[in-house]
Scaffold this active site. Sequence first.
Site, PDB file in Angstrom:
ATOM      1  CG  HIS A  19     -38.219  43.031 -17.037  1.00  0.00           C
ATOM      2  ND1 HIS A  19     -39.128  43.728 -17.812  1.00  0.00           N
ATOM      3  CD2 HIS A  19     -37.144  42.838 -17.839  1.00  0.00           C
ATOM      4  CE1 HIS A  19     -38.630  43.942 -19.016  1.00  0.00           C
ATOM      5  NE2 HIS A  19     -37.412  43.391 -19.061  1.00  0.00           N
ATOM      6  CD  GLU A  34     -35.078  45.945 -21.158  1.00  0.00           C
ATOM      7  OE1 GLU A  34     -34.917  44.878 -21.770  1.00  0.00           O
ATOM      8  OE2 GLU A  34     -34.968  46.026 -19.920  1.00  0.00           O
ATOM      9  CG  HIS A  44     -29.355  45.831 -18.975  1.00  0.00           C
ATOM     10  ND1 HIS A  44     -30.376  46.766 -18.951  1.00  0.00           N
ATOM     11  CD2 HIS A  44     -29.909  44.708 -19.501  1.00  0.00           C
ATOM     12  CE1 HIS A  44     -31.486  46.235 -19.426  1.00  0.00           C
ATOM     13  NE2 HIS A  44     -31.234  44.995 -19.777  1.00  0.00           N
ATOM     14  CG  HIS A  72     -37.372  39.450 -23.009  1.00  0.00           C
ATOM     15  ND1 HIS A  72     -38.395  39.762 -22.133  1.00  0.00           N
ATOM     16  CD2 HIS A  72     -36.368  40.341 -22.762  1.00  0.00           C
ATOM     17  CE1 HIS A  72     -38.022  40.785 -21.383  1.00  0.00           C
ATOM     18  NE2 HIS A  72     -36.806  41.163 -21.749  1.00  0.00           N
TER      19      HIS A  72
END
Length: 280
Positions: free
Chosen positions: A12, A240, A193, A59
């Site tokens: 996402h 995640e 990441h 977030h």
Amino acid sequence: MARITAGVATSHVPAIGAALDNGRADEPYWRPVFAGYEASKRWIAEHKPDVIILVYNDHASAFSLELIPTFAIGCAEEFQPADEGWGPRPVPPVKGHPELAWHMAERLILDEFDMTIVNKMDVDHGLTVPLSLMFGQPAEWPCRVIPLAVNVVQYPPPTGNRCYRLGQAIRRAVEAFPEDLKVVVFGTGGMSHQLQGPRAGLINSAFDRDFLDRLVGDPVAQSKVPHLDYVREAGSEGIELVMWLIMRGALDEQVREVHRFYHVPASNTAVGHLILENAG
């Protein structure tokens, strides 16, 4: 009864939404990313889900360090796109399904999962980018969406095992809902990441590809992988990926892989994507 028919896993990345919103999807850098979802857009247009249960992480748009729910389910009629510092994304409001969401909350809590019930929240790129990748830029989203936010930002996040078991509990809850609904579960976030520190920009393609294989073929083994392995191999934000296990837990033990896509780079991460259908 309602039934879960398929699962979708996807990254996402916020820059994907910005590229789409600003008319850059056909630029050479972004074209391969969006091309990987063309088959997915055709698939979901044919599949026509009534409801999507969309697992994502907030977030710091709806929650902050003042309030950090491990699992939060959106039970409202509607959720507005969040302003993440540069204005809300130009996408439609998300229409919820309060009846199914409240039913799920009741069933999951009685199944000993401590869900936070949220009756008002804005939804950020973690939720809207997956919808854009799968549906494009419609005037309104073509189905109802139940947001399910997971804390993978502040330690400690839930274990892969807890997430997988939550997916199984979600399936039980959905199948106990009396209305005839076709439900698809999205697991979003990742892949490898890291956004800060000496390893910022880390991408581990070997880990990512192995994760995709294990998610399809041996999710129980993957659910037992500890947090430290994700951090070591996939970067601090690679955790995640445990959210994909919620999607996988909601499906049959044996699934049919409809589509797989993996691409590097997209902003500072790898993009991963799966569509899985129940075999039965």
